[in-house]
Write a protein that holds these residues in place. Structure first.
Motif, PDB file in Angstrom:
ATOM      1  N   TYR A   1       0.834  -1.199   0.000  1.00 25.56           N
ATOM      2  CA  TYR A   1       0.000   0.000   0.000  1.00 25.56           C
ATOM      3  C   TYR A   1       0.870   1.250   0.000  1.00 25.56           C
ATOM      4  O   TYR A   1       1.865   1.324   0.707  1.00 25.56           O
ATOM      5  N   VAL A   2       0.444   2.218  -0.776  1.00 20.83           N
ATOM      6  CA  VAL A   2       0.967   3.569  -0.692  1.00 20.83           C
ATOM      7  C   VAL A   2      -0.192   4.387  -0.152  1.00 20.83           C
ATOM      8  O   VAL A   2      -1.343   4.185  -0.551  1.00 20.83           O
ATOM      9  N   TYR A   3       0.093   5.279   0.791  1.00 18.58           N
ATOM     10  CA  TYR A   3      -0.999   5.982   1.451  1.00 18.58           C
ATOM     11  C   TYR A   3      -0.627   7.429   1.721  1.00 18.58           C
ATOM     12  O   TYR A   3       0.556   7.793   1.769  1.00 18.58           O
ATOM     13  N   LEU A   4      -1.663   8.231   1.886  1.00 18.19           N
ATOM     14  CA  LEU A   4      -1.504   9.633   2.262  1.00 18.19           C
ATOM     15  C   LEU A   4      -2.211   9.867   3.586  1.00 18.19           C
ATOM     16  O   LEU A   4      -3.379   9.478   3.750  1.00 18.19           O
ATOM     17  N   LEU A   5      -1.500  10.475   4.507  1.00 19.11           N
ATOM     18  CA  LEU A   5      -2.070  10.901   5.777  1.00 19.11           C
ATOM     19  C   LEU A   5      -2.113  12.418   5.790  1.00 19.11           C
ATOM     20  O   LEU A   5      -1.294  13.078   5.138  1.00 19.11           O
TER      21      LEU A   5
ATOM     22  N   TYR B   1       1.468  13.544   4.308  1.00 20.18           N
ATOM     23  CA  TYR B   1       2.559  12.581   4.479  1.00 20.18           C
ATOM     24  C   TYR B   1       2.301  11.408   3.544  1.00 20.18           C
ATOM     25  O   TYR B   1       1.181  10.894   3.486  1.00 20.18           O
ATOM     26  N   VAL B   2       3.335  10.980   2.819  1.00 15.26           N
ATOM     27  CA  VAL B   2       3.246   9.820   1.927  1.00 15.26           C
ATOM     28  C   VAL B   2       4.011   8.675   2.567  1.00 15.26           C
ATOM     29  O   VAL B   2       5.156   8.849   2.994  1.00 15.26           O
ATOM     30  N   GLY B   3       3.381   7.503   2.619  1.00 15.49           N
ATOM     31  CA  GLY B   3       4.044   6.333   3.182  1.00 15.49           C
ATOM     32  C   GLY B   3       3.775   5.095   2.353  1.00 15.49           C
ATOM     33  O   GLY B   3       2.919   5.083   1.473  1.00 15.49           O
ATOM     34  N   VAL B   4       4.524   4.027   2.676  1.00 13.80           N
ATOM     35  CA  VAL B   4       4.359   2.736   2.007  1.00 13.80           C
ATOM     36  C   VAL B   4       4.435   1.646   3.074  1.00 13.80           C
ATOM     37  O   VAL B   4       5.171   1.780   4.058  1.00 13.80           O
ATOM     38  N   THR B   5       3.642   0.582   2.914  1.00 11.60           N
ATOM     39  CA  THR B   5       3.607  -0.498   3.897  1.00 11.60           C
ATOM     40  C   THR B   5       3.034  -1.760   3.268  1.00 11.60           C
ATOM     41  O   THR B   5       2.403  -1.690   2.216  1.00 11.60           O
ATOM     42  N   ASN B   6       3.215  -2.877   3.950  1.00 13.59           N
ATOM     43  CA  ASN B   6       2.560  -4.114   3.515  1.00 13.59           C
ATOM     44  C   ASN B   6       1.391  -4.468   4.432  1.00 13.59           C
ATOM     45  O   ASN B   6       0.741  -5.478   4.263  1.00 13.59           O
ATOM     46  N   ASP B   7       1.134  -3.618   5.439  1.00 12.87           N
ATOM     47  CA  ASP B   7       0.022  -3.837   6.369  1.00 12.87           C
ATOM     48  C   ASP B   7      -0.551  -2.463   6.731  1.00 12.87           C
ATOM     49  O   ASP B   7      -0.101  -1.825   7.686  1.00 12.87           O
ATOM     50  N   LEU B   8      -1.530  -2.032   5.963  1.00  8.43           N
ATOM     51  CA  LEU B   8      -2.052  -0.669   6.105  1.00  8.43           C
ATOM     52  C   LEU B   8      -2.687  -0.434   7.474  1.00  8.43           C
ATOM     53  O   LEU B   8      -2.428   0.592   8.105  1.00  8.43           O
ATOM     54  N   GLN B   9      -3.486  -1.372   7.962  1.00  8.60           N
ATOM     55  CA  GLN B   9      -4.136  -1.172   9.257  1.00  8.60           C
ATOM     56  C   GLN B   9      -3.118  -1.041  10.385  1.00  8.60           C
ATOM     57  O   GLN B   9      -3.234  -0.162  11.235  1.00  8.60           O
ATOM     58  N   ARG B  10      -2.121  -1.915  10.390  1.00  6.47           N
ATOM     59  CA  ARG B  10      -1.090  -1.848  11.437  1.00  6.47           C
ATOM     60  C   ARG B  10      -0.338  -0.524  11.358  1.00  6.47           C
ATOM     61  O   ARG B  10      -0.121   0.143  12.363  1.00  6.47           O
ATOM     62  N   ARG B  11       0.035  -0.126  10.149  1.00  3.73           N
ATOM     63  CA  ARG B  11       0.851   1.078   9.988  1.00  3.73           C
ATOM     64  C   ARG B  11       0.084   2.333  10.380  1.00  3.73           C
ATOM     65  O   ARG B  11       0.629   3.223  11.040  1.00  3.73           O
ATOM     66  N   VAL B  12      -1.177   2.412   9.986  1.00  2.00           N
ATOM     67  CA  VAL B  12      -1.988   3.578  10.360  1.00  2.00           C
ATOM     68  C   VAL B  12      -2.155   3.625  11.876  1.00  2.00           C
ATOM     69  O   VAL B  12      -2.057   4.697  12.484  1.00  2.00           O
ATOM     70  N   LEU B  13      -2.362   2.474  12.502  1.00  2.00           N
ATOM     71  CA  LEU B  13      -2.479   2.437  13.964  1.00  2.00           C
ATOM     72  C   LEU B  13      -1.183   2.927  14.622  1.00  2.00           C
ATOM     73  O   LEU B  13      -1.222   3.650  15.612  1.00  2.00           O
TER      74      LEU B  13
END
Length: 99
Positions: free
Chosen positions: A7-11, A20-32
């Motif tokens: 996932y690539v995401y914007l906060l 903020y731009v981020g990247v992760t393989n677990d969006l729920q964990r990373r947002v938490l």
């Protein structure tokens, strides 16, 4: 080997003035992690950037990292355009994930 999703995401902060731009393989964990202040000295903690306003799924880490770099290198206007197209009210898309 199991297929993974990346996932690539914007906060954003509450007012929408910081992105903020981020990247992760677990969006729920990373947002938490962002919301809980997991790393108190981080950019997202210092500026209270905890609202998930946009995200995109990609099939490989290489594609996700390339997309993150593309977004980071792009203008704020382009990021706002992405958010507006998919989330015009700038709602927190993670609302209800942790209830």
């Amino acid at each position: 080997m199991a297929n993974r999703t990346y996932y690539v995401y914007l906060l954003s902060n509450k007012s929408g003035s910081v992105l903020y731009v981020g990247v992760t393989n677990d969006l729920q964990r990373r947002v938490l992690e962002h919301k809980s202040g997991y790393n108190p000295g981080s950019f997202t903690s210092r500026y209270k950037v905890h609202k998930l306003v946009w995200w995109e799924e990609l099939p490989s880490p290489e594609e996700a990292i390339a997309r993150e770099k593309q977004l980071k290198g792009g203008s704020r206007a382009r990021k706002v355009q992405l958010i507006q197209a998919h989330n015009p009210q700038w709602l927190d898309l993670s609302q209800g994930w942790y209830d």
